[in-house]
Design a protein around this motif. Structure first.
Motif, PDB file in Angstrom:
ATOM      1  N   GLY A   1      -0.238 -31.394  85.596  1.00 17.74           N
ATOM      2  CA  GLY A   1       0.166 -32.253  84.488  1.00 17.74           C
ATOM      3  C   GLY A   1       0.558 -31.512  83.230  1.00 17.74           C
ATOM      4  N   ASP A   2       0.528 -30.176  83.264  1.00 17.15           N
ATOM      5  CA  ASP A   2       0.795 -29.400  82.055  1.00 17.15           C
ATOM      6  C   ASP A   2       2.219 -29.601  81.530  1.00 17.15           C
ATOM      7  OD1 ASP A   2      -0.321 -27.412  80.140  1.00 17.15           O
ATOM      8  OD2 ASP A   2       1.410 -26.264  80.850  1.00 17.15           O
ATOM      9  N   GLN A   3       3.191 -29.647  82.422  1.00 18.29           N
ATOM     10  CA  GLN A   3       4.580 -29.799  81.971  1.00 18.29           C
ATOM     11  C   GLN A   3       4.802 -31.153  81.309  1.00 18.29           C
ATOM     12  OE1 GLN A   3       6.986 -27.378  81.925  1.00 18.29           O
ATOM     13  NE2 GLN A   3       8.026 -28.877  80.641  1.00 18.29           N
ATOM     14  N   ALA A   4       4.250 -32.223  81.889  1.00 19.03           N
ATOM     15  CA  ALA A   4       4.385 -33.556  81.293  1.00 19.03           C
ATOM     16  C   ALA A   4       3.691 -33.607  79.930  1.00 19.03           C
ATOM     17  CB  ALA A   4       3.805 -34.615  82.227  1.00 19.03           C
ATOM     18  N   ALA A   5       2.520 -32.978  79.819  1.00 16.85           N
ATOM     19  CA  ALA A   5       1.793 -32.941  78.543  1.00 16.85           C
ATOM     20  C   ALA A   5       2.596 -32.156  77.504  1.00 16.85           C
ATOM     21  CB  ALA A   5       0.415 -32.334  78.732  1.00 16.85           C
ATOM     22  N   ALA A   6       3.161 -31.020  77.903  1.00 12.02           N
ATOM     23  CA  ALA A   6       3.961 -30.206  76.980  1.00 12.02           C
ATOM     24  C   ALA A   6       5.203 -30.979  76.526  1.00 12.02           C
ATOM     25  CB  ALA A   6       4.360 -28.888  77.630  1.00 12.02           C
ATOM     26  N   ASP A   7       5.840 -31.685  77.440  1.00 12.56           N
ATOM     27  CA  ASP A   7       7.017 -32.488  77.079  1.00 12.56           C
ATOM     28  C   ASP A   7       6.648 -33.577  76.071  1.00 12.56           C
ATOM     29  OD1 ASP A   7       8.571 -30.953  78.769  1.00 12.56           O
ATOM     30  OD2 ASP A   7       8.541 -32.426  80.407  1.00 12.56           O
ATOM     31  N   TRP A   8       5.495 -34.236  76.287  1.00  8.80           N
ATOM     32  CA  TRP A   8       5.054 -35.276  75.353  1.00  8.80           C
ATOM     33  C   TRP A   8       4.786 -34.677  73.976  1.00  8.80           C
ATOM     34  CZ3 TRP A   8       0.813 -36.320  72.308  1.00  8.80           C
ATOM     35  CH2 TRP A   8       0.733 -37.608  71.789  1.00  8.80           C
ATOM     36  N   LEU A   9       4.126 -33.520  73.951  1.00  4.38           N
ATOM     37  CA  LEU A   9       3.844 -32.870  72.670  1.00  4.38           C
ATOM     38  C   LEU A   9       5.134 -32.459  71.962  1.00  4.38           C
ATOM     39  CD1 LEU A   9       0.740 -30.651  73.501  1.00  4.38           C
ATOM     40  CD2 LEU A   9       0.823 -32.590  71.922  1.00  4.38           C
ATOM     41  N   ARG A  10       6.108 -31.946  72.706  1.00  4.61           N
ATOM     42  CA  ARG A  10       7.383 -31.550  72.089  1.00  4.61           C
ATOM     43  C   ARG A  10       8.103 -32.751  71.490  1.00  4.61           C
ATOM     44  NH1 ARG A  10       7.549 -27.983  76.818  1.00  4.61           N
ATOM     45  NH2 ARG A  10       7.107 -25.904  76.005  1.00  4.61           N
ATOM     46  N   GLN A  11       8.013 -33.900  72.140  1.00  2.00           N
ATOM     47  CA  GLN A  11       8.647 -35.103  71.609  1.00  2.00           C
ATOM     48  C   GLN A  11       7.894 -35.620  70.381  1.00  2.00           C
ATOM     49  OE1 GLN A  11       8.834 -38.321  74.403  1.00  2.00           O
ATOM     50  NE2 GLN A  11       9.988 -39.635  73.023  1.00  2.00           N
ATOM     51  N   THR A  12       6.577 -35.551  70.434  1.00  2.00           N
ATOM     52  CA  THR A  12       5.736 -36.055  69.344  1.00  2.00           C
ATOM     53  C   THR A  12       5.706 -35.110  68.152  1.00  2.00           C
ATOM     54  OG1 THR A  12       4.370 -37.149  70.997  1.00  2.00           O
ATOM     55  CG2 THR A  12       3.421 -36.904  68.800  1.00  2.00           C
ATOM     56  N   LEU A  13       5.789 -33.809  68.416  1.00  2.00           N
ATOM     57  CA  LEU A  13       5.697 -32.796  67.370  1.00  2.00           C
ATOM     58  C   LEU A  13       6.937 -31.904  67.364  1.00  2.00           C
ATOM     59  CD1 LEU A  13       2.022 -31.568  67.828  1.00  2.00           C
ATOM     60  CD2 LEU A  13       2.908 -33.037  66.020  1.00  2.00           C
ATOM     61  N   PRO A  14       8.056 -32.415  66.871  1.00  2.00           N
ATOM     62  CA  PRO A  14       9.221 -31.528  66.784  1.00  2.00           C
ATOM     63  C   PRO A  14       8.915 -30.346  65.862  1.00  2.00           C
ATOM     64  CG  PRO A  14       9.768 -33.776  66.096  1.00  2.00           C
ATOM     65  CD  PRO A  14       8.302 -33.727  66.348  1.00  2.00           C
ATOM     66  N   ARG A  15       9.668 -29.310  66.017  1.00  2.00           N
ATOM     67  CA  ARG A  15       9.511 -28.115  65.186  1.00  2.00           C
ATOM     68  C   ARG A  15       9.501 -28.493  63.706  1.00  2.00           C
ATOM     69  NH1 ARG A  15      10.066 -22.585  65.652  1.00  2.00           N
ATOM     70  NH2 ARG A  15      11.466 -21.719  64.105  1.00  2.00           N
ATOM     71  N   ARG A  16       8.619 -27.858  62.957  1.00  2.00           N
ATOM     72  CA  ARG A  16       8.433 -28.048  61.508  1.00  2.00           C
ATOM     73  C   ARG A  16       7.688 -29.337  61.141  1.00  2.00           C
ATOM     74  NH1 ARG A  16       8.413 -23.168  59.862  1.00  2.00           N
ATOM     75  NH2 ARG A  16      10.295 -22.047  60.299  1.00  2.00           N
ATOM     76  N   THR A  17       7.122 -30.031  62.122  1.00  2.00           N
ATOM     77  CA  THR A  17       6.291 -31.188  61.815  1.00  2.00           C
ATOM     78  C   THR A  17       5.023 -30.704  61.128  1.00  2.00           C
ATOM     79  OG1 THR A  17       7.099 -32.380  63.756  1.00  2.00           O
ATOM     80  CG2 THR A  17       5.029 -33.142  62.808  1.00  2.00           C
ATOM     81  N   LYS A  18       4.653 -31.336  60.040  1.00  2.00           N
ATOM     82  CA  LYS A  18       3.442 -30.965  59.319  1.00  2.00           C
ATOM     83  C   LYS A  18       2.236 -31.588  60.016  1.00  2.00           C
ATOM     84  CE  LYS A  18       5.598 -30.249  54.850  1.00  2.00           C
ATOM     85  NZ  LYS A  18       5.752 -28.842  55.038  1.00  2.00           N
ATOM     86  N   VAL A  19       1.186 -30.776  60.144  1.00  2.00           N
ATOM     87  CA  VAL A  19      -0.028 -31.229  60.817  1.00  2.00           C
ATOM     88  C   VAL A  19      -1.263 -30.845  60.017  1.00  2.00           C
ATOM     89  CG1 VAL A  19       0.930 -31.201  63.161  1.00  2.00           C
ATOM     90  CG2 VAL A  19      -0.100 -29.123  62.235  1.00  2.00           C
ATOM     91  N   ASN A  20      -2.307 -31.621  60.227  1.00  2.00           N
ATOM     92  CA  ASN A  20      -3.615 -31.344  59.657  1.00  2.00           C
ATOM     93  C   ASN A  20      -4.484 -30.800  60.788  1.00  2.00           C
ATOM     94  OD1 ASN A  20      -5.870 -31.295  58.012  1.00  2.00           O
ATOM     95  ND2 ASN A  20      -6.341 -33.451  58.339  1.00  2.00           N
ATOM     96  N   LEU A  21      -5.136 -29.681  60.566  1.00  2.00           N
ATOM     97  CA  LEU A  21      -6.007 -29.066  61.569  1.00  2.00           C
ATOM     98  C   LEU A  21      -7.455 -29.245  61.150  1.00  2.00           C
ATOM     99  CD1 LEU A  21      -4.101 -25.682  62.013  1.00  2.00           C
ATOM    100  CD2 LEU A  21      -3.857 -27.765  63.379  1.00  2.00           C
ATOM    101  N   ARG A  22      -8.257 -29.757  62.079  1.00  2.00           N
ATOM    102  CA  ARG A  22      -9.690 -29.885  61.846  1.00  2.00           C
ATOM    103  C   ARG A  22     -10.410 -29.030  62.885  1.00  2.00           C
ATOM    104  NH1 ARG A  22     -10.370 -36.054  62.150  1.00  2.00           N
ATOM    105  NH2 ARG A  22      -8.801 -35.663  63.726  1.00  2.00           N
ATOM    106  N   PRO A  23     -10.728 -27.789  62.530  1.00  3.57           N
ATOM    107  CA  PRO A  23     -11.322 -26.849  63.484  1.00  3.57           C
ATOM    108  C   PRO A  23     -12.658 -27.335  64.036  1.00  3.57           C
ATOM    109  CG  PRO A  23     -10.619 -25.715  61.502  1.00  3.57           C
ATOM    110  CD  PRO A  23     -10.520 -27.173  61.219  1.00  3.57           C
ATOM    111  N   VAL A  24     -12.851 -27.092  65.330  1.00  2.74           N
ATOM    112  CA  VAL A  24     -14.134 -27.388  65.966  1.00  2.74           C
ATOM    113  C   VAL A  24     -14.738 -26.130  66.588  1.00  2.74           C
ATOM    114  CG1 VAL A  24     -13.609 -29.816  66.371  1.00  2.74           C
ATOM    115  CG2 VAL A  24     -13.069 -28.136  68.129  1.00  2.74           C
ATOM    116  N   GLY A  25     -13.990 -25.036  66.610  1.00  2.00           N
ATOM    117  CA  GLY A  25     -14.509 -23.797  67.163  1.00  2.00           C
ATOM    118  C   GLY A  25     -13.389 -22.835  67.506  1.00  2.00           C
ATOM    119  N   ASN A  26     -13.718 -21.857  68.361  1.00  2.75           N
ATOM    120  CA  ASN A  26     -12.709 -20.912  68.810  1.00  2.75           C
ATOM    121  C   ASN A  26     -12.989 -20.554  70.257  1.00  2.75           C
ATOM    122  OD1 ASN A  26     -14.101 -18.225  69.089  1.00  2.75           O
ATOM    123  ND2 ASN A  26     -14.675 -18.718  66.987  1.00  2.75           N
TER     124      ASN A  26
END
Length: 112
Positions: free
Chosen positions: A57-82
């Motif tokens: 399912g990785d390719q379908a997930a990546a495609d969805w993310l690319r559609q939802t987050l086009p390049r230069r989309t601003k995002v808020n990051l809430r770290p939970v760890g590393n």
């Protein structure tokens, strides 16, 4: 020394997530759970928190993310760890007009 670097990275990301003028921007969707984000001169690899992509399912997930987050989309990051030097965070799209744009991307990805 490595834990110091991770702590410093988390502190920087926390500060950037709280300041809308300095929000991180999506530079690249690398996979179904990995993003490359940047702020000014720095880039970070960010893994979406609380998501497990089923085998195949990785390719379908990546495609969805690319559609939802086009390049230069601003995002808020809430770290939970590393994870081995990769920041694990809840990622929220900023500036969207619908209710789904303000939700955690992991929730949207699971729904899709």
């Amino acid at each position: 020394m490595r834990s110091w670097l991770v702590s410093a990275l988390l502190a920087v990301v926390l500060l950037l997530g709280s300041a809308s003028a300095q929000a991180a921007e999506v530079l690249q969707v690398r996979s179904g759970t990995l993003l490359q984000v940047g702020d000014h001169n720095r880039t970070y690899t960010v893994e979406l928190a609380c998501v497990a992509i089923p085998e195949g399912g990785d390719q379908a997930a990546a495609d969805w993310l690319r559609q939802t987050l086009p390049r230069r989309t601003k995002v808020n990051l809430r770290p939970v760890g590393n994870d081995g030097g990769t920041l694990v965070a809840r990622v929220q799209r900023l500036g969207g007009t619908d209710a789904s744009a303000s939700a955690d991307l992991a929730t949207g990805l699971v729904s899709a």
